[in-house]
Write an enzyme that holds these catalytic residues in place. Structure first.
Site, PDB file in Angstrom:
ATOM      1  N   TRP A  31     -33.963  51.699  44.555  1.00 23.56           N
ATOM      2  CA  TRP A  31     -33.307  51.450  43.258  1.00 23.56           C
ATOM      3  C   TRP A  31     -34.167  50.476  42.474  1.00 23.56           C
ATOM      4  O   TRP A  31     -34.730  49.536  43.057  1.00 23.56           O
ATOM      5  CB  TRP A  31     -31.921  50.829  43.462  1.00 23.56           C
ATOM      6  CG  TRP A  31     -30.799  51.821  43.319  1.00 23.56           C
ATOM      7  CD1 TRP A  31     -30.422  52.741  44.232  1.00 23.56           C
ATOM      8  CD2 TRP A  31     -29.918  51.962  42.196  1.00 23.56           C
ATOM      9  NE1 TRP A  31     -29.363  53.459  43.765  1.00 23.56           N
ATOM     10  CE2 TRP A  31     -29.022  53.000  42.517  1.00 23.56           C
ATOM     11  CE3 TRP A  31     -29.791  51.322  40.970  1.00 23.56           C
ATOM     12  CZ2 TRP A  31     -28.015  53.420  41.660  1.00 23.56           C
ATOM     13  CZ3 TRP A  31     -28.781  51.724  40.112  1.00 23.56           C
ATOM     14  CH2 TRP A  31     -27.913  52.769  40.447  1.00 23.56           C
ATOM     15  N   GLU A  67     -28.629  49.234  51.534  1.00 25.74           N
ATOM     16  CA  GLU A  67     -29.141  49.810  52.792  1.00 25.74           C
ATOM     17  C   GLU A  67     -30.226  48.940  53.440  1.00 25.74           C
ATOM     18  O   GLU A  67     -30.729  49.278  54.527  1.00 25.74           O
ATOM     19  CB  GLU A  67     -29.701  51.213  52.547  1.00 25.74           C
ATOM     20  CG  GLU A  67     -28.635  52.284  52.318  1.00 25.74           C
ATOM     21  CD  GLU A  67     -27.971  52.211  50.960  1.00 25.74           C
ATOM     22  OE1 GLU A  67     -28.666  51.908  49.980  1.00 25.74           O
ATOM     23  OE2 GLU A  67     -26.744  52.429  50.887  1.00 25.74           O
ATOM     24  N   THR A  95     -19.944  46.741  35.781  1.00 28.80           N
ATOM     25  CA  THR A  95     -18.867  46.723  36.775  1.00 28.80           C
ATOM     26  C   THR A  95     -19.140  45.649  37.830  1.00 28.80           C
ATOM     27  O   THR A  95     -20.157  44.964  37.790  1.00 28.80           O
ATOM     28  CB  THR A  95     -18.763  48.083  37.494  1.00 28.80           C
ATOM     29  OG1 THR A  95     -19.907  48.221  38.349  1.00 28.80           O
ATOM     30  CG2 THR A  95     -18.705  49.240  36.508  1.00 28.80           C
ATOM     31  N   HIS A  97     -19.907  46.135  40.838  1.00 26.43           N
ATOM     32  CA  HIS A  97     -20.783  46.652  41.893  1.00 26.43           C
ATOM     33  C   HIS A  97     -21.820  45.611  42.304  1.00 26.43           C
ATOM     34  O   HIS A  97     -22.126  45.444  43.488  1.00 26.43           O
ATOM     35  CB  HIS A  97     -21.486  47.919  41.380  1.00 26.43           C
ATOM     36  CG  HIS A  97     -21.690  48.943  42.436  1.00 26.43           C
ATOM     37  ND1 HIS A  97     -20.738  49.858  42.776  1.00 26.43           N
ATOM     38  CD2 HIS A  97     -22.743  49.182  43.243  1.00 26.43           C
ATOM     39  CE1 HIS A  97     -21.187  50.630  43.739  1.00 26.43           C
ATOM     40  NE2 HIS A  97     -22.410  50.233  44.047  1.00 26.43           N
ATOM     41  N   ARG A 136     -40.063  38.046  37.537  1.00 26.17           N
ATOM     42  CA  ARG A 136     -40.126  37.580  38.929  1.00 26.17           C
ATOM     43  C   ARG A 136     -40.775  38.590  39.882  1.00 26.17           C
ATOM     44  O   ARG A 136     -40.714  38.430  41.096  1.00 26.17           O
ATOM     45  CB  ARG A 136     -38.702  37.257  39.412  1.00 26.17           C
ATOM     46  CG  ARG A 136     -38.111  36.031  38.741  1.00 26.17           C
ATOM     47  CD  ARG A 136     -36.601  35.992  38.832  1.00 26.17           C
ATOM     48  NE  ARG A 136     -36.044  34.769  38.246  1.00 26.17           N
ATOM     49  CZ  ARG A 136     -35.906  34.553  36.926  1.00 26.17           C
ATOM     50  NH1 ARG A 136     -36.267  35.484  36.054  1.00 26.17           N
ATOM     51  NH2 ARG A 136     -35.410  33.414  36.492  1.00 26.17           N
TER      52      ARG A 136
HETATM   53  C1  DLZ Z   1     -25.100  51.869  43.183  1.00 24.97           C
HETATM   54  C2  DLZ Z   1     -26.113  50.841  42.851  1.00 24.97           C
HETATM   55  C3  DLZ Z   1     -26.066  50.144  41.638  1.00 24.97           C
HETATM   56  C4  DLZ Z   1     -24.986  50.369  40.626  1.00 24.97           C
HETATM   57  N1  DLZ Z   1     -26.975  49.232  41.319  1.00 24.97           N
HETATM   58  C5  DLZ Z   1     -27.976  48.964  42.186  1.00 24.97           C
HETATM   59  C6  DLZ Z   1     -28.959  48.006  41.891  1.00 24.97           C
HETATM   60  O1  DLZ Z   1     -28.998  47.387  40.809  1.00 24.97           O
HETATM   61  N2  DLZ Z   1     -29.934  47.775  42.823  1.00 24.97           N
HETATM   62  C7  DLZ Z   1     -29.974  48.428  44.025  1.00 24.97           C
HETATM   63  O2  DLZ Z   1     -30.884  48.161  44.834  1.00 24.97           O
HETATM   64  N3  DLZ Z   1     -29.041  49.350  44.326  1.00 24.97           N
HETATM   65  C8  DLZ Z   1     -28.063  49.640  43.452  1.00 24.97           C
HETATM   66  N4  DLZ Z   1     -27.128  50.569  43.761  1.00 24.97           N
HETATM   67  C9  DLZ Z   1     -27.275  51.344  45.008  1.00 24.97           C
HETATM   68  C10 DLZ Z   1     -26.698  50.646  46.245  1.00 24.97           C
HETATM   69  O3  DLZ Z   1     -27.557  49.622  46.720  1.00 24.97           O
HETATM   70  C11 DLZ Z   1     -26.518  51.669  47.375  1.00 24.97           C
HETATM   71  O4  DLZ Z   1     -27.744  52.355  47.582  1.00 24.97           O
HETATM   72  C12 DLZ Z   1     -25.438  52.712  47.051  1.00 24.97           C
HETATM   73  O5  DLZ Z   1     -24.233  52.055  46.727  1.00 24.97           O
HETATM   74  C13 DLZ Z   1     -25.213  53.676  48.247  1.00 24.97           C
HETATM   75  O6  DLZ Z   1     -24.724  52.942  49.371  1.00 24.97           O
END
Ligand code: DLZ
Length: 170
Positions: A31, A67, A95, A97, A136
């Site tokens: 991500w 993960e 949100t 999250h 960063r």
């Molecule tokens: C779902 C999600 C969101 C909204 N934002 C990020 C983020 O900013 N950075 C990141 O590394 N991962 C994000 N994820 C994904 C979650 O880490 C995870 O991979 C999913 O919720 C599946 O378990």
């Protein structure tokens, strides 16, 4: 100290341990890949700069920051690394999250440090926006990947020293 007051790639007068012979795992979240690939480059370049052999760096990818804990556990369980560095970037959204991912990974990584008695280094950016993350990950505030690499070297060296002293004293 807030990271906007410190350059993450500036280690001042600190003695950085020699990494020759150390085996380091690196787990990279996909991500925000633009940011995490920059963290990864900084991290691996820094490990090599301090003489960690390229063949002694075990890198794996995981989908997101959440993960990272399991990715790190897999490396601790199935390889013979001396330390694991986890690299990710969570950017605040609309949100809650953000809070759940940040809480989950910090608690997960803390538990792994204790469970395996090995360093698991927290190289995760938790930022309000993309610009803070860019600053960063090789921008004006340095690179958290560099900092994580140096922290791993320091923690492995500390562990080696304490283990050796203890072994020599019995
Ligand atoms: C779902 C999600 C969101 C909204 N934002 C990020 C983020 O900013 N950075 C990141 O590394 N991962 C994000 N994820 C994904 C979650 O880490 C995870 O991979 C999913 O919720 C599946 O378990």
């Amino acid at each position: 100290m807030a990271s906007n007051l410190k350059n993450l790639s500036d280690f001042g007068s600190a003695q950085i341990p020699d990494g020759n012979g150390m085996k380091i795992g690196v787990v990279v979240a996909q991500w925000n890949e633009e940011i995490t690939s920059a963290l990864c480059k900084g991290c691996i370049d820094t490990l090599k700069k301090y003489n960690v052999n390229e063949n002694d760096i075990v890198k794996v990818n995981v989908p997101g920051t959440f993960e990272l804990t399991l990715g790190a556990q897999h490396l601790l369980e199935y390889t013979d690394v001396d330390a694991v560095i986890v690299l990710g970037c969570v950017i605040q959204g609309d949100t809650r999250h953000f809070d759940f991912i940040c809480n989950g990974v910090t608690q997960g990584i803390t538990q792994l440090n204790i469970k395996y008695n090995l360093p698991v280094i927290f190289g995760v950016l938790t930022t309000n926006d993309l610009q803070q993350a860019k600053d960063r990950s090789g921008g004006k505030l340095g690179n958290k990947g560099d900092e994580a690499a140096v922290t791993a070297l320091q923690m492995v060296a500390l562990q080696n020293k304490l283990e050796q002293n203890y072994t020599n004293s019995i």
